[in-house]
Design an enzyme around this catalytic site. Structure first.
Site, short mmCIF file in Angstrom:
data_model
loop_
_atom_site.label_atom_id
_atom_site.label_comp_id
_atom_site.label_asym_id
_atom_site.label_seq_id
_atom_site.Cartn_x
_atom_site.Cartn_y
_atom_site.Cartn_z
N TYR A 56 152.13 -0.35 73.13
CA TYR A 56 153.04 -1.40 73.61
C TYR A 56 152.92 -1.56 75.14
O TYR A 56 153.39 -0.71 75.90
CB TYR A 56 154.50 -1.11 73.23
N HIS A 121 149.73 5.34 64.10
CA HIS A 121 150.11 3.94 64.30
C HIS A 121 149.18 2.95 63.58
O HIS A 121 148.05 2.75 64.00
CB HIS A 121 150.12 3.65 65.81
P1 NAD Z 1 161.96 -7.58 65.64
O1 NAD Z 1 161.98 -8.24 64.32
O2 NAD Z 1 162.91 -6.49 65.91
O3 NAD Z 1 162.08 -8.75 66.73
C1 NAD Z 1 162.06 -8.48 68.10
C2 NAD Z 1 162.20 -9.77 68.89
O4 NAD Z 1 163.51 -10.29 68.69
C3 NAD Z 1 162.08 -9.53 70.39
O5 NAD Z 1 161.50 -10.69 70.98
C4 NAD Z 1 163.52 -9.39 70.84
O6 NAD Z 1 163.66 -9.70 72.21
C5 NAD Z 1 164.21 -10.38 69.93
N1 NAD Z 1 165.64 -10.07 69.69
C6 NAD Z 1 166.20 -8.87 69.39
N2 NAD Z 1 167.54 -8.98 69.25
C7 NAD Z 1 167.83 -10.29 69.46
C8 NAD Z 1 169.05 -11.04 69.46
N3 NAD Z 1 170.22 -10.47 69.19
N4 NAD Z 1 168.98 -12.37 69.74
C9 NAD Z 1 167.78 -12.97 69.99
N5 NAD Z 1 166.60 -12.32 70.01
C10 NAD Z 1 166.62 -11.00 69.74
O7 NAD Z 1 160.45 -7.07 65.85
P2 NAD Z 1 159.80 -5.84 66.61
O8 NAD Z 1 160.30 -5.67 68.00
O9 NAD Z 1 158.34 -6.00 66.40
O10 NAD Z 1 160.23 -4.58 65.74
C11 NAD Z 1 161.17 -3.63 66.18
C12 NAD Z 1 160.53 -2.35 66.66
O11 NAD Z 1 159.97 -1.65 65.56
C13 NAD Z 1 159.38 -2.51 67.66
O12 NAD Z 1 159.89 -2.68 68.97
C14 NAD Z 1 158.66 -1.20 67.45
O13 NAD Z 1 159.33 -0.16 68.14
C15 NAD Z 1 158.79 -0.98 65.95
N6 NAD Z 1 157.64 -1.53 65.18
C16 NAD Z 1 156.64 -0.68 64.81
C17 NAD Z 1 155.55 -1.16 64.13
C18 NAD Z 1 154.44 -0.22 63.74
O14 NAD Z 1 154.57 0.97 63.96
N7 NAD Z 1 153.37 -0.69 63.18
C19 NAD Z 1 155.45 -2.52 63.80
C20 NAD Z 1 156.49 -3.35 64.14
C21 NAD Z 1 157.58 -2.85 64.84
#
Ligand code: NAD
Length: 316
Positions: A56, A121
Site C-alpha cells: 500500500y 498477500h
Molecule cells: P473499502 O470497501 O473499505 O473502501 C474504502 C474506500 O471507501 C476508501 O476510499 C475510503 O476512503 C472510503 N470510505 C471509507 N469510509 C467511508 C465513509 N464513511 N464515507 C465515504 N467513503 C468512505 O475498501 P478497502 O480500503 O480496499 O478495504 C479495506 C481494507 O481491507 C484495506 O484498507 C486493506 O487494509 C484491506 N484489504 C486487503 C486486501 C488483501 O489483503 N488482498 C484486499 C482489499 C482490502
C-alpha cells in the site's frame, strides 16, 4: 466497540477494523497529518485492529501507521497489527528469502518488534504449492523467532483458501482475509464460513464498500469490476442518495451484522470517515438495519448478485 474472538488465536479484534490502504494514498491522496489523526481517532473510539501491507503506497501505509501507533503512547498489547508479505509495488515474490527480508522491512517501517498477524498477500498470483511448501514454513520460523504471532493468507478467489488450508496441518494457518465477498452485491464468503470455523481459522472480511463501489465519490479508476457491476452499484448509490440515506452506512452494517466474521476491515483516511463508520456500528447495535432500504438496494443489485472478476493466475 465490540471485540470479537479471532478463530483460535486468542486475539480479540474490534468488529470494525482499520484498513490502512488509504494511508498509502491507495485511493486518493491522504496527507500524513490526516492519516495519523484518523488512526488516533479510531483507537480512541475502540478500534484495536489495524491492517496494512508493504504494497500500500509502496511502504507509505506501513510507515504512517507505525508513526501513528507510536504517537498513541499506549502499551503494545493494546493494539493488534496485521501486515503482509509477498506483494510489492515491484511485483510478487513469496520466496522464503524475500518474506524473511520483508518482515524485517515491515517491522522497521512500523517501528514494532513484532506483528500480530503476517498474511501472505494475494496468494492467487503465485504457485499455491510454493506457498504451502516454502512460504508457510518460512513464516513458521518467523513465528518461532517471535517476529510474528499468527499466520494468515489473503486473496480474492475463495477456492485458493480451501486449496491451501487443506494442504497444511491444522493450526498452521490461523486466519484468512477475504475481500469483496461479503458485501451487499457479493456475499459468497458466507458459504465458506462453516468450513473455516471447522478448521479453527479466524475470518476477516475486507472492503465492505466493495473498494469504493458503495461510496458517493465512486470507485477508483483501477477498480477491476465489470462495467455491469459498476453501473448497478452506481444505481444503488443514487437510490440511497435520493432517499437521503448513506450507502456507506448500509453497506458497512450489512457486513458487520454477521458476528461469525471477526472483523470487517474498512479503509479509512480521515477522522470523519472513522467517526461515521464507528457510528454505523453503534447504530446497528441499537437500532438494527434499515431493512426497507436494504431490500430496495438488494433488488437493484440482483442482476449482478455474486458476480466477481478474475484475479491471479489460473489454478486448476
Ligand atoms: P473499502 O470497501 O473499505 O473502501 C474504502 C474506500 O471507501 C476508501 O476510499 C475510503 O476512503 C472510503 N470510505 C471509507 N469510509 C467511508 C465513509 N464513511 N464515507 C465515504 N467513503 C468512505 O475498501 P478497502 O480500503 O480496499 O478495504 C479495506 C481494507 O481491507 C484495506 O484498507 C486493506 O487494509 C484491506 N484489504 C486487503 C486486501 C488483501 O489483503 N488482498 C484486499 C482489499 C482490502
Amino acid at each position: 466497540m465490540e471485540l470479537r474472538p479471532l478463530g483460535n488465536t486468542g486475539l480479540k479484534v474490534s468488529a470494525v477494523g482499520f484498513g490502512a490502504s488509504p494511508l498509502g494514498s491507495h485511493y486518493t491522496p491522504v496527507a500524513e497529518d490526516d492519516a495519523i489523526a484518523a488512526v488516533h481517532e479510531a483507537f480512541r473510539l475502540g478500534i484495536n485492529f489495524f491492517d496494512t501491507s508493504p504494497y500500500y503506497g509502496g511502504t507509505v501505509s506501513e510507515k504512517v501507521l507505525g508513526k501513528a501507533l507510536k504517537t498513541l503512547q499506549v502499551p503494545r498489547s493494546d493494539f493488534i497489527v496485521a501486515t503482509k508479505c509477498g506483494r510489492y509495488v515491484e511485483g510478487f515474490d513469496f520466496s522464503a528469502e524475500r518474506v524473511r527480508k520483508s518482515i524485517e522491512e515491515s517491522l522497521e517501517n512500523l517501528q514494532l518488534d513484532y506483528v500480530d498477524i503476517l498474511h501472505c498477500h494475494d496468494i492467487e498470483f503465485w504457485s499455491l504449492d510454493q506457498i504451502v511448501n516454502e512460504t508457510i514454513p518460512a513464516l513458521l520460523k518467523l513465528k518461532q523467532e517471535g517476529k510474528i504471532r499468527f499466520i494468515g493468507i489473503t486473496g480474492l478467489p475463495l477456492n485458493t483458501f480451501t486449496y491451501v488450508l487443506d494442504k497444511v496441518p491444522p493450526g498452521t494457518i490461523h486466519v484468512i482475509l477475504s475481500y469483496c465477498h461479503y458485501s451487499i452485491n457479493d456475499s459468497t464468503l458466507l458459504d465458506m464460513v462453516p468450513y473455516l470455523k471447522s478448521k479453527g481459522v479466524g475470518v476477516i472480511t475486507a472492503s465492505p464498500l466493495s473498494m469504493g463501489l458503495f461510496t458517493e465519490q465512486g470507485p477508483p479508476e483501477w477498480h477491476p469490476a465489470s462495467p455491469e457491476i459498476k453501473s448497478a452499484c452506481k444505481a444503488a448509490v443514487a437510490h440511497c442518495k435520493s432517499k437521503g440515506k448513506k450507502i456507506t452506512k448500509l453497506a458497512l452494517q450489512y457486513s458487520l451484522a454477521n458476528k461469525e466474521i471477526s472483523s470487517v476491515l474498512v479503509g479509512m483516511g480521515s477522522v470523519s470517515e472513522v467517526e461515521e463508520n464507528v457510528a454505523a456500528f453503534t447504530e446497528l447495535e441499537s437500532l438494527g438495519m434499515d431493512q426497507e432500504t436494504l431490500s430496495e438496494v438488494e433488488a437493484i443489485l440482483e442482476p449482478v448478485k455474486n458476480l466477481t472478476w478474475p484475479s491471479g493466475i489460473n489454478h486448476k
